[in-house]
Structures are given as structure tokens and as C-alpha cells.
Design a protein around this motif. Sequence first.
Motif: not given
Length: 291
Positions: A216-217, A214, A281, A233-235, A70, A237-239
Motif C-alpha cells: 500500500s505504500k 503490504d 512488508c 509497511c505492515s507485516k 485488504l 495487514v496485507v493487500d
Amino acid sequence: MKVACVVLLLALTSSSLGAPRDNLLRRWEEWKVKYGRRYSGQGGHNNMVDAGFSLEMNNLADGRLSGRQLFKHSPVVDVSLGNELPSAPPKTFDWRSKGVISPVSNQGELGSPVAIVAEECVASLQAIKTGELPQLSSQEIQDCCPMPVGEVFDCIHNFGGVCSRSTYPVITGHCRNSSCQAEVQIQGGKSVPASQVDKMVDDLLQRPLLALIDASKPSFEEYSSGIYSDADCSKTVVDHALQVVGYGEEDGQEFWICKNSWGESWGENGYIRIKKGSDTCGVESHASYPY
């Protein structure tokens, strides 16, 4: 490793949701043979996502990249970014047609996507300035800037610029930038204000961007084609990182054109079109560029 996402993908990629069970099982067995997978458990669930894009049973269908790191990155609310462009930008734009975008890379299960995209953006900026697209060392960026994310371009400036791919030693974990002569130097980096789509377009018209998202999905990992959007998906928490190279519109839906680093067999020849205007995302909240 869960089999749930694989079962989901089998359902989504079949010709209809009512496909015979034996056909789904056959495709599942074929996929395991093709990618050399073996599993000890069974299970599954069904979670429909936006139907505006397609998924496929690629080599990531069982979540092989689920252990991504992350990134800590805070969206920039407001910042002065220099020259303003005309208020009526073109309806579509694609840096690929300008010859300043490097080929799609494949990071595999190793490598830093931030370093890869940072190198791509620095190379593209140099090509815009000089007409020649250099091959720079993303390994050097990964070795010498292991921590910065939002500040990766400032880090590149601070260590003196990026060497060519052929002159930097392939050594992981040790910064060896003194062993080669920098081929491209930059002044630093700037961030695009979060969720300001018009400003992001203006900045993109000047050079390609680095965007953290993000990814991750399962819907992202098994993306095949179309305009991607997943409300789960998150706006924040990015990975993962992508290079934003253009934008366009299809059937009234606007999208960003983004280059991934998972090889040309993923997505649309290594690219993904992400829904524009809704910060899908986090693509519109974590963008930056070199200057």
C-alpha cells in the motif's frame, strides 16, 4: 486523490535532493501529460524511505491502486511441510533460469492478484513436474475462489483443478469450471511457517511460492530498482500477492526475487527484489504453495 506522493517521488527521483524547483515542476508537468492526469488541488510532504532502492515516476505515481482490498490472512506459526532438504542451500537461486516461470502479467486496476499468483504457482509446479509450462486460467480461480486467500490452493483442489486459459470463458463473477476440462489438478496447498526464513528457502527450492504482502505504500507502487525495504509497511495487514521465484545477495544484502503483476514496465522488468530476513512488508509471514 492526493498529489503528495507525486511530489515526494519527484524529489526522490531527481538527480539530487537540491534539484532546482523549476526542474521538478517541469518533470511534474511532463508526467501529467504522459499519463493523462488532471488534478484540482495541490499539496505535498517529504517522507524519506530506505535509500537502498530507486523510485520512478511510473503510471502508479498518484496512487491509482490505493483502493486495493485488504486480505484476511493469519500467519502460520508451525506446520509440518514434508521432506527436508540439505542444510546448506545454494547461496543464490532463481527459478527463471529453469524455464518454469510464466511471463509477467498486467492486472491493471482490475483482477485478483491472489488468483493471478495462484495460477502462476500451479503452472510452475506443473512445469517442474512435466517440463512443460501450461497457460492456465486465473479468471477461473478468481471466479471460483472469490473468498479464500490462505486456502486458495485448497479451493483449486476442491473445484477440480484449473482449466487452460483458452478454454475457460472470460466471464467475471460466475464460476463456470464445469464448462471446460481441468488441465492441471493439485492436491491442495500448504503454508510456510511465519518468519522462518530457512524453511521458506527450503520450500522455495522445491517450487515457487505465493506471498501476501503490504503493497500500500507509495514507495512500493513507484519502485524502480534495487533491494526494497520500507519500515512503514505492515507485516500483518496485507493487500497484494507476489510470486517468489528465487533469492540472492548484493553487496552483503540478501533479498527475495518476486514477480509482480503490474506489467514489465514496473520495477525491474516486472520484478522486485525485497529485503530478506526482516519480514519486509510481511513477505516472510504469509507464504504458501500448491502440492
